[in-house]
Write an enzyme that holds these catalytic residues in place. Sequence first.
Site, PDB file in Angstrom:
ATOM      1  CE  LYS A 227     -11.337  -7.749   2.316  1.00 42.30           C
ATOM      2  NZ  LYS A 227     -10.124  -6.995   1.981  1.00 42.30           N
TER       3      LYS A 227
ATOM      4  CG  HIS B 275      -1.894  -1.001   1.417  1.00 41.19           C
ATOM      5  ND1 HIS B 275      -2.094  -1.689   2.588  1.00 41.19           N
ATOM      6  CD2 HIS B 275      -2.811  -1.492   0.541  1.00 41.19           C
ATOM      7  CE1 HIS B 275      -3.084  -2.547   2.439  1.00 41.19           C
ATOM      8  NE2 HIS B 275      -3.535  -2.469   1.209  1.00 41.19           N
TER       9      HIS B 275
ATOM     10  CB  SER C 127      -4.136  -6.567   5.048  1.00 38.13           C
ATOM     11  OG  SER C 127      -3.753  -5.333   4.525  1.00 38.13           O
TER      12      SER C 127
ATOM     13  NE  ARG D 166      -3.170  -7.498  -4.065  1.00 34.82           N
ATOM     14  CZ  ARG D 166      -3.984  -7.622  -3.025  1.00 34.82           C
ATOM     15  NH1 ARG D 166      -3.488  -7.891  -1.849  1.00 34.82           N
ATOM     16  NH2 ARG D 166      -5.269  -7.476  -3.170  1.00 34.82           N
TER      17      ARG D 166
HETATM   18  P1  ADP Z   1      -5.399  -6.019   1.068  1.00 33.33           P
HETATM   19  O1  ADP Z   1      -5.821  -6.896  -0.081  1.00 33.33           O
HETATM   20  O2  ADP Z   1      -3.932  -6.068   1.344  1.00 33.33           O
HETATM   21  O3  ADP Z   1      -6.278  -6.163   2.272  1.00 33.33           O
HETATM   22  P2  ADP Z   1      -6.876  -3.622   0.418  1.00 33.33           P
HETATM   23  O4  ADP Z   1      -8.146  -4.310   0.204  1.00 33.33           O
HETATM   24  O5  ADP Z   1      -6.803  -2.655   1.547  1.00 33.33           O
HETATM   25  O6  ADP Z   1      -5.611  -4.556   0.566  1.00 33.33           O
HETATM   26  O7  ADP Z   1      -6.469  -2.935  -0.953  1.00 33.33           O
HETATM   27  C1  ADP Z   1      -6.482  -1.564  -1.218  1.00 33.33           C
HETATM   28  C2  ADP Z   1      -5.827  -1.301  -2.564  1.00 33.33           C
HETATM   29  O8  ADP Z   1      -4.437  -1.594  -2.468  1.00 33.33           O
HETATM   30  C3  ADP Z   1      -6.343  -2.134  -3.738  1.00 33.33           C
HETATM   31  O9  ADP Z   1      -6.310  -1.351  -4.913  1.00 33.33           O
HETATM   32  C4  ADP Z   1      -5.329  -3.253  -3.839  1.00 33.33           C
HETATM   33  O10 ADP Z   1      -5.243  -3.784  -5.135  1.00 33.33           O
HETATM   34  C5  ADP Z   1      -4.056  -2.509  -3.477  1.00 33.33           C
HETATM   35  N1  ADP Z   1      -3.039  -3.400  -2.934  1.00 33.33           N
HETATM   36  C6  ADP Z   1      -3.178  -4.281  -1.944  1.00 33.33           C
HETATM   37  N2  ADP Z   1      -2.028  -4.953  -1.733  1.00 33.33           N
HETATM   38  C7  ADP Z   1      -1.127  -4.475  -2.618  1.00 33.33           C
HETATM   39  C8  ADP Z   1       0.255  -4.767  -2.919  1.00 33.33           C
HETATM   40  N3  ADP Z   1       0.926  -5.706  -2.276  1.00 33.33           N
HETATM   41  N4  ADP Z   1       0.865  -4.065  -3.897  1.00 33.33           N
HETATM   42  C9  ADP Z   1       0.158  -3.102  -4.579  1.00 33.33           C
HETATM   43  N5  ADP Z   1      -1.135  -2.793  -4.378  1.00 33.33           N
HETATM   44  C10 ADP Z   1      -1.773  -3.458  -3.411  1.00 33.33           C
END
Ligand code: ADP
Length: 164
Positions: A42, A18, A132, A94
């Site tokens: 979630k 992030h 996460s 990702r």
């Molecule tokens: P997670 O899947 O880690 O719980 P979120 O749902 O909070 O993450 O995702 C928020 C945004 O960050 C989305 O656009 C997601 O694709 C992006 N994101 C999550 N993990 C990564 C990563 N490792 N690298 C780049 N972008 C990411």
Amino acid sequence: MTRTGLYPGSFDPIHNGHLDIIGRAVKLVDKLVIGVAVDTGKVAMFSLDERIEILREETKPLQKQAEIVVHGYQGLTINAARSVGAQILVRGLRAFSDFEYEFQLTAMNQQLDREIETVFLMADPRHQAIASRLVKEIVSMGGDITPFVSPGVKRRLMSKAGRS
Ligand code: ADP
């Protein structure tokens, strides 16, 4: 005109993937709103207030590059984008598995508001595998999460997992 972007997510908690996206997104906009989704479907480890507080702490060093604002939002992301005056929705990609879902979501959002463009930033290969959910799993099983999160987030995760 102020170019404003909305970066939405659950951020439970923020990890290096992030942070990398935020660090790159601030080069594209004048103001970046990080929207912490309330209804993620979630069960969260960190409360909304905790997630917002952590995001504010972690993004402080990037404030020099653009104005960064963090707040929670409920309901449709496109409505949140409209209400903060964002022209751009920022998403991280990702893996190929993210693509189909994001493709569909973007197509639907385009129908809802043609003025807001979704911009995808490809995950840095070093952070591609980080999610996460996996970081929380690793810490709860006693694994080392140093490569995935900042020292501050690591401390908070260890404390939540009863390991500090
Ligand atoms: P997670 O899947 O880690 O719980 P979120 O749902 O909070 O993450 O995702 C928020 C945004 O960050 C989305 O656009 C997601 O694709 C992006 N994101 C999550 N993990 C990564 C990563 N490792 N690298 C780049 N972008 C990411």
